[in-house]
Each structure stands twice: as C-alpha cells, then as structure tokens.
Design an enzyme around this catalytic site. Structure first.
Site, PDB file in Angstrom:
ATOM      1  N   SER A  10       0.843  -1.197   0.000  1.00  0.00           N
ATOM      2  CA  SER A  10       0.000   0.000   0.000  1.00  0.00           C
ATOM      3  C   SER A  10       0.875   1.243   0.000  1.00  0.00           C
ATOM      4  O   SER A  10       1.970   1.246   0.582  1.00  0.00           O
ATOM      5  CB  SER A  10      -0.908   0.020   1.237  1.00  0.00           C
ATOM      6  OG  SER A  10      -1.582   1.258   1.352  1.00  0.00           O
ATOM      7  N   TYR A  32      -0.860  -0.429   9.945  1.00  0.00           N
ATOM      8  CA  TYR A  32      -1.068  -0.812   8.549  1.00  0.00           C
ATOM      9  C   TYR A  32       0.135  -0.425   7.685  1.00  0.00           C
ATOM     10  O   TYR A  32       0.604  -1.213   6.853  1.00  0.00           O
ATOM     11  CB  TYR A  32      -2.338  -0.128   8.054  1.00  0.00           C
ATOM     12  CG  TYR A  32      -2.754  -0.434   6.639  1.00  0.00           C
ATOM     13  CD1 TYR A  32      -3.316  -1.664   6.303  1.00  0.00           C
ATOM     14  CD2 TYR A  32      -2.626   0.528   5.636  1.00  0.00           C
ATOM     15  CE1 TYR A  32      -3.727  -1.927   5.007  1.00  0.00           C
ATOM     16  CE2 TYR A  32      -3.039   0.270   4.341  1.00  0.00           C
ATOM     17  CZ  TYR A  32      -3.583  -0.954   4.030  1.00  0.00           C
ATOM     18  OH  TYR A  32      -3.989  -1.215   2.748  1.00  0.00           O
ATOM     19  N   LYS A  82       2.513  -2.982   5.629  1.00  0.00           N
ATOM     20  CA  LYS A  82       2.548  -2.924   4.169  1.00  0.00           C
ATOM     21  C   LYS A  82       3.944  -2.641   3.628  1.00  0.00           C
ATOM     22  O   LYS A  82       4.321  -3.148   2.558  1.00  0.00           O
ATOM     23  CB  LYS A  82       1.549  -1.885   3.661  1.00  0.00           C
ATOM     24  CG  LYS A  82       0.091  -2.316   3.807  1.00  0.00           C
ATOM     25  CD  LYS A  82      -0.176  -3.642   3.121  1.00  0.00           C
ATOM     26  CE  LYS A  82      -1.653  -3.952   2.967  1.00  0.00           C
ATOM     27  NZ  LYS A  82      -1.889  -5.270   2.341  1.00  0.00           N
TER      28      LYS A  82
END
Length: 304
Positions: free
Chosen positions: A152, A165, A169
């Site tokens: 991401s 997150y 990622k």
C-alpha cells in the site's frame, strides 16, 4: 478452460469480496483452478462463516471454472498451511499465491493500543509470511511459482493514523524482495501490487473533514476489479522475467514504484563528529530530504 493461467492452481486470500473477489474471478476466467479463501468476518474481525468464500466459488463454478472455498485464517502458521494444503489436496499442486487478506484498525499512533497493532500485523505481515512460507516448499520442489502480495502507498509513502497498517505494508514490500532474491534459483517470482480501489476495507476510512470526504469520493470511483488484470499477468508465465517489483494500479493507470537507493553521500576523511554532521553533512543533504508526505500528496493527479 483455456487462457493465460490454463493448468495453474491459485490461492487468493481475502477473496470473499472487493479486490480479492475480482482477482479470484479473473484468475478462474484465465483458466486457473482457484482456492477462494475468506474467513467471512466483519471489518471489526467479528464472526466467521463460509458464506463469502462459498459465494465466490459458486460464481466461478457457475461460469464453467473450478474453485473451492476455504475459511482458514492467514494469521497463524497452522491455518495458513491449511489454505495451501486445500489447493494441493483438491487440485494437486499450487502455482500462484495472492496475499490479499487484510484488515484495518486505524488510530493515531500515540493512541494506538497493542491489540490494534498486533491484529493488523498478524493479518497483513505475518499472514503474508505464513501463507507464502507454506507454499514455498512446493514451489521449490517443482522449481516454479509466483507470489503476488498486496502492499500500500500508506507504507510506501505514508498516511495519517495507520502506523500499524503502514508498517505491515512496507514490511510486505521488503518481504517480497527477500523472497524474490532467496527463491530466484528455483524460478520463483515475487512481486507487489499497491492497489487503489474502493472496497469493504477502505469503506471504513474516516470521512469527517472536507479533505477526507474528497479523498473518499475519489476512491469510490476506483473499481476493485481493475486490480485483477495485473494480478493475473504477474501470476502467468508471460511475467517470467518480472520479479522483485512494486506496481501500483489505479483505475486504468499502472505505475512502477521506485525502491530505496542512496541519493546523496558526503565523506569526511578524518571521520565524522556530531558537530561536523550538524555543520557539514546535514546541510549538504538537506536539499535531498524527503518531504513529510502522504499518498495523496505524492500521487496528486486524478485517475482517468
């Protein structure tokens, strides 16, 4: 069934909806036999059920393809092994692994709990490792295989309220490169996709301020099924020379991301002191410092 993936067996995690569903359907349409993995939980991680995975598998079968549902979690070694074993026991082999399963527990860093950190790392980073590791022995024995991991721009570039997150990622991007290096001798490829798409997971993104609402409006225009063609390509033999790369897919746009390399160096023959760094090295490199940006700041053009 003929197509770019004819004769191949694919596992797609988190395939009960959104991006994963689109990838599973596209791989089946390209001729692959597909294990549709999804635990069937809510965004908050509550409940489980075969419904989403079964529905996608049924869609594939109805269209003339071959698929089987699987509801094991990616977040433990044992259950991740079960996902790969479902492919091998049902279809006889494993050729493609798409690590797509994900969750969000957004919170500003200084308020993030240990549980919020662990839940995201367990699914994204640990899950990618566990599922990939379970497939690695088969890939090594058959001297072929492809990994497609979802990274991401939250990790590659940055974002607010997503320390868990983002860390996971960016870790996936590094893991992918390591897999590509370690398994190249076995003709195994490993690549990442940074997807831009509206899905069940991204629907939890806050939309309180005008800026946040504008961002969500843009995301809602990006169809989840636009990611699938790149995943199919990376899983196919047509991508036999492509490994260790990071691609972005946004609507009808494909990006190739740079990877960290030195951009400036300074040398002091007598060695550096903290004072000399402050007076010479830092000012010399300051012009090349990376800005404190988020994904929308760095990728600031509208998708077509």
């Amino acid at each position: 069934m003929s197509g770019m993936l004819a004769g191949k067996v694919a596992v797609v995690t988190g395939a009960g909806g959104g991006i994963g569903r689109g990838i599973a359907l596209a791989m089946a349409a390209a001729g692959a036999k597909v294990v549709v993995n999804d635990i069937g939980a809510s965004l908050a991680g509550e409940g489980t059920g075969a419904g989403p995975a079964q529905q996608v598998a049924d869609e594939i079968i109805k269209a003339g393809g071959q698929a089987v549902p699987n509801t094991d979690s990616v977040a433990t070694r044992v259950t991740a092994n079960n996902i790969i074993e479902t492919a091998v026991q049902t279809f006889g082999r494993i050729d493609i692994v798409v690590n797509n399963a994900g969750n969000l527990r957004d919170r500003v860093f200084h308020k993030m709990s240990e549980e919020e950190w662990t839940q995201v790392i367990d699914v994204h980073l640990n899950g990618t490792f566990y599922v990939s590791r379970a497939a690695a022995n088969y890939y090594r024995e058959q001297e072929s295989g492809a990994f497609v991991h979802m990274t991401s721009t939250s990790g590659l570039i940055g974002n607010f309220g997503q320390a868990n997150y983002s860390a996971a990622k960016l870790g996936i991007a590094a893991l992918s490169k390591s897999i590509a290096l370690d398994m190249a001798r076995y003709h195994v490829r490993s690549n990442c996709i940074a997807p831009f798409a509206w899905s069940r997971m991204t629907s939890s993104i806050p939309a309180n301020t005008d800026e946040e609402k504008a961002r969500v409006t843009k995301l809602q225009k990006m169809e989840a099924n636009k990611i699938a063609p790149m995943a199919v390509y990376l899983g196919s033999d047509r991508a036999s020379e492509v490994t260790g790369q990071i691609f972005g897919v946004r609507a009808n746009e494909i990006m190739l991301f740079s990877q960290p390399r030195p951009i400036r160096s300074v040398h002091m023959s007598t060695g550096w002191t903290p004072e000399a760094i402050a007076e010479i090295a830092a000012p010399a490199m300051k012009h090349h410092f990376m800005a404190l940006e988020r994904s929308p700041d760095a990728i600031d053009w509208d998708p077509i």
